[in-house]
Design a protein around this motif. Structure first.
Motif, PDB file in Angstrom:
ATOM      1  N   SER A  32       0.845  -1.183   0.000  1.00 34.58           N
ATOM      2  CA  SER A  32       0.000   0.000   0.000  1.00 34.58           C
ATOM      3  C   SER A  32       0.886   1.240   0.000  1.00 34.58           C
ATOM      4  O   SER A  32       2.068   1.181   0.391  1.00 34.58           O
ATOM      5  N   LEU A  33       0.318   2.357  -0.404  1.00 38.36           N
ATOM      6  CA  LEU A  33       1.060   3.615  -0.388  1.00 38.36           C
ATOM      7  C   LEU A  33       1.528   3.929   1.029  1.00 38.36           C
ATOM      8  O   LEU A  33       2.667   4.365   1.233  1.00 38.36           O
ATOM      9  N   GLN A  34       0.663   3.712   2.002  1.00 33.68           N
ATOM     10  CA  GLN A  34       1.009   3.974   3.397  1.00 33.68           C
ATOM     11  C   GLN A  34       2.192   3.131   3.838  1.00 33.68           C
ATOM     12  O   GLN A  34       3.162   3.640   4.425  1.00 33.68           O
ATOM     13  N   ARG A  67      10.122   3.998   3.838  1.00 34.42           N
ATOM     14  CA  ARG A  67      11.128   4.943   3.348  1.00 34.42           C
ATOM     15  C   ARG A  67      11.193   6.226   4.176  1.00 34.42           C
ATOM     16  O   ARG A  67      11.982   7.119   3.873  1.00 34.42           O
ATOM     17  N   GLY A  68      10.361   6.331   5.193  1.00 32.81           N
ATOM     18  CA  GLY A  68      10.367   7.525   6.019  1.00 32.81           C
ATOM     19  C   GLY A  68       9.818   8.747   5.303  1.00 32.81           C
ATOM     20  O   GLY A  68      10.284   9.870   5.528  1.00 32.81           O
ATOM     21  N   ILE A  69       8.831   8.525   4.443  1.00 24.63           N
ATOM     22  CA  ILE A  69       8.229   9.596   3.641  1.00 24.63           C
ATOM     23  C   ILE A  69       6.835   9.903   4.174  1.00 24.63           C
ATOM     24  O   ILE A  69       6.137   9.007   4.649  1.00 24.63           O
ATOM     25  N   ASP A  70       6.445  11.159   4.094  1.00 22.15           N
ATOM     26  CA  ASP A  70       5.096  11.561   4.494  1.00 22.15           C
ATOM     27  C   ASP A  70       4.100  11.063   3.449  1.00 22.15           C
ATOM     28  O   ASP A  70       3.999  11.614   2.351  1.00 22.15           O
ATOM     29  N   ALA A  71       3.369  10.011   3.778  1.00 22.62           N
ATOM     30  CA  ALA A  71       2.447   9.395   2.827  1.00 22.62           C
ATOM     31  C   ALA A  71       1.320  10.343   2.434  1.00 22.62           C
ATOM     32  O   ALA A  71       0.834  10.304   1.300  1.00 22.62           O
ATOM     33  N   THR A  72       0.908  11.211   3.344  1.00 22.34           N
ATOM     34  CA  THR A  72      -0.198  12.129   3.063  1.00 22.34           C
ATOM     35  C   THR A  72       0.169  13.103   1.955  1.00 22.34           C
ATOM     36  O   THR A  72      -0.652  13.399   1.071  1.00 22.34           O
ATOM     37  N   LEU A  73       1.407  13.591   1.972  1.00 20.68           N
ATOM     38  CA  LEU A  73       1.845  14.533   0.935  1.00 20.68           C
ATOM     39  C   LEU A  73       1.883  13.857  -0.428  1.00 20.68           C
ATOM     40  O   LEU A  73       1.489  14.452  -1.440  1.00 20.68           O
TER      41      LEU A  73
END
Length: 221
Positions: free
Chosen positions: A38-40, A46-52
């Motif tokens: 999933s995107l989340q 990867r420590g990325i803000d999924a919402t952005l």
């Protein structure tokens, strides 16, 4: 809402939203071999803000014409597209990239940024990819065109192709490590820059190629 995209798989997003592959690739989210995540989940790893990322994808989804996708294309036409857009293109790309890599390695051998071993890696990639594409063209694609469902093939030819796709992905990781993520050093000559432009194009094409097969063709009923 963008939050609805968080639970959708990377493979689905890449297939369903035109332009999504660029955003996912820029964030180094593996929609190809890792398309079942999933995107989340992928963003958290990867420590990325999924919402952005989801907001960027939502913006693409709302653009005119965003409803078209390969899932609606009949299998014979999809296979024809894969053959013409990717199989034929890889066979054009790799011999020239190998030639350029040999040239750069020869001329710039004393440069600390020289990608030593790149030509050999590309030659190996070419051999493996050619063998892979031939098996698809001679065995798997004809079976699809004869109406054999993916569910019948999943334990045999498709499993082999998916495994080889994973190996192609590993080769692309080696390519990135060898070339500083395909970024030419300051002052690189025109040949070096042309080589890396071609490598970026090849990488993007191969990722799209694998994604289209894994996520669309190989799951058809």
């Amino acid at each position: 809402m963008s939050t609805a995209l968080l639970n959708e798989t990377l493979g689905s997003l890449a297939t369903r939203i035109p332009g999504a592959t660029r955003i996912l690739r820029e964030q180094r989210l593996d929609f190809c071999c890792g398309g079942a995540q999933s995107l989340q989940q992928a963003c958290e790893q990867r420590g990325i803000d999924a919402t952005l990322v989801a907001e960027q994808l939502l913006h693409l989804q709302q653009q005119p014409g965003a409803n078209s996708n390969w899932e609606l294309t009949p299998t014979p036409q999809l296979i024809e597209h894969i053959l013409e857009r990717y199989h034929a293109r890889h066979r054009e790309q790799l011999p020239e990239l190998i030639r350029l890599a040999n040239r750069v390695e020869h001329v710039h051998t004393r440069n600390p940024d020289c990608p030593h071993g790149l030509a050999a890696l590309l030659d190996e990639i070419y051999g493996e990819l050619e063998h892979h594409m031939c098996k698809e063209e001679r065995i798997l694609f004809p079976m699809f065109n004869q109406g054999v469902a993916a569910s019948v093939l999943v334990g045999g030819p498709i499993a082999v192709m998916r495994h080889e796709h994973d190996q192609h992905g590993e080769a692309l990781e080696q390519l990135a490590e060898l070339t500083h993520d395909i970024q030419p050093p300051p002052g690189a000559c025109n040949t070096w820059r042309a080589l890396y432009r071609g490598l970026r194009e090849f990488r993007d094409d191969l990722i799209q190629h694998i994604h289209l097969e894994n996520t669309v063709l190989f799951v058809r009923s």
